[in-house]
Design a protein around this motif. Sequence first.
Motif, PDB file in Angstrom:
ATOM      1  N   UNK A   1     -27.405  -4.928  21.861  1.00  0.00           N
ATOM      2  CA  UNK A   1     -26.196  -5.711  22.109  1.00  0.00           C
ATOM      3  C   UNK A   1     -25.264  -5.571  20.915  1.00  0.00           C
ATOM      4  N   UNK A   2     -24.005  -5.189  21.185  1.00  0.00           N
ATOM      5  CA  UNK A   2     -23.032  -4.914  20.136  1.00  0.00           C
ATOM      6  C   UNK A   2     -21.797  -5.780  20.372  1.00  0.00           C
ATOM      7  N   UNK A   3     -21.409  -6.519  19.341  1.00  0.00           N
ATOM      8  CA  UNK A   3     -20.239  -7.385  19.386  1.00  0.00           C
ATOM      9  C   UNK A   3     -19.209  -6.833  18.394  1.00  0.00           C
ATOM     10  N   UNK A   4     -18.186  -6.165  18.914  1.00  0.00           N
ATOM     11  CA  UNK A   4     -17.174  -5.529  18.070  1.00  0.00           C
ATOM     12  C   UNK A   4     -16.077  -6.527  17.725  1.00  0.00           C
ATOM     13  N   UNK A   5     -15.547  -6.426  16.513  1.00  0.00           N
ATOM     14  CA  UNK A   5     -14.463  -7.304  16.070  1.00  0.00           C
ATOM     15  C   UNK A   5     -13.683  -6.607  14.970  1.00  0.00           C
ATOM     16  N   UNK A   6     -12.620  -7.253  14.482  1.00  0.00           N
ATOM     17  CA  UNK A   6     -11.799  -6.675  13.418  1.00  0.00           C
ATOM     18  C   UNK A   6     -11.589  -7.687  12.313  1.00  0.00           C
ATOM     19  N   UNK A   7     -11.520  -7.171  11.087  1.00  0.00           N
ATOM     20  CA  UNK A   7     -11.239  -8.069   9.966  1.00  0.00           C
ATOM     21  C   UNK A   7      -9.734  -8.287   9.871  1.00  0.00           C
ATOM     22  N   UNK A   8      -9.241  -9.099   8.921  1.00  0.00           N
ATOM     23  CA  UNK A   8      -7.805  -9.404   8.874  1.00  0.00           C
ATOM     24  C   UNK A   8      -6.902  -8.195   8.656  1.00  0.00           C
ATOM     25  N   UNK A   9      -7.452  -7.088   8.178  1.00  0.00           N
ATOM     26  CA  UNK A   9      -6.661  -5.875   7.994  1.00  0.00           C
ATOM     27  C   UNK A   9      -6.804  -4.894   9.144  1.00  0.00           C
ATOM     28  N   UNK A  10      -7.562  -5.269  10.168  1.00  0.00           N
ATOM     29  CA  UNK A  10      -7.747  -4.393  11.316  1.00  0.00           C
ATOM     30  C   UNK A  10      -8.927  -3.453  11.205  1.00  0.00           C
ATOM     31  N   UNK A  11      -9.741  -3.586  10.159  1.00  0.00           N
ATOM     32  CA  UNK A  11     -10.924  -2.735  10.042  1.00  0.00           C
ATOM     33  C   UNK A  11     -11.864  -3.014  11.203  1.00  0.00           C
TER      34      UNK A  11
END
Length: 314
Positions: free
Chosen positions: A117-127
């Motif tokens: 199970x993979x939960x993708x997200x981004x940090x405040x800079x879009x990484x």
Amino acid sequence: MAVTDTRSGIHHVTAIAGPARRNLDFYTRVLGLRLVKRTVNFDDPGTWHLYFGDEAGSPGSILTFFPWQHAAAGRAGVGETQETRLRVPEDAIGWWLHRLLAQGVPHDAPVRLFGETVLAFRDPDGMRLALVGLPGIGAEPAWATAEVPAEVAIRGLAGVTLLLERAEATAAILTDVLGFAETGREGSVLRLGAPGTTLGGIIDLRAVGGFLPHRFGAGSVHHVAFRAADDAAQAAMVRRLAEEHGLGTTEQKNRDYFRSVYFREPGGVLFEIATDAPGFAVDEPAADLGGALKLPAFLEGRRAAIEGALPALD
């Protein structure tokens, strides 16, 4: 004749960020990582170099950042690290989904990839980041904070995905020089694993011919560093790169906490080979990691000017 240690896997991932204080808050408070070293970019000492990881800053747990206050956003594309993945216990994904929602972190719905199970997200800079839920890791040691309890905490790097025009030449470097082996394929993704490695043991190669090249900026991964147990192991890798693949590296650079060489692999991604030794406790006690600005000896005489130029963190 001495036997060279052949341990493998990712040592650390280094990326470009925007404002330093925002970067520090996200990785320590929102994600619950430990700040294991606050130092400067040795080549640009007016810029922080922040290291986040587990309690000891173990190889395979480390994310590092060069935060530039006014860095323009990077552009995703071929020849870059597309996603950096972090290990969490399988049953912690639901907790993390709620936390990302509560903290206003942009994220995707969880998906299944290679049976995980993979939960993708981004940090405040879009990484581009992702949490990977793994069975049987709940008993591993974890760095706990007031907001992220140990039972759900991140347990080092899972791996990275490289976005490439073609995967074959990159795979050859990873398998022949850096100690990885093919473990599976899913769609356009080739998965390579470092045998016997727990932290940072997975590299996914995504072949996407015809995409635009990437552009470095805030949110971009600058380089991926791979482990070498010591100088001898690193030198053996450098020789093999030259003799078998026609690739040269930089001279060895002393980064105080490891010694490094750099090269660009055939797909265009900047790779580093970093020694495990001496580690992050070489210049401050393990209990105090990340507590004070540490400078290399050649910059110590400029401490006052450097401290005056660096953006405030606290």
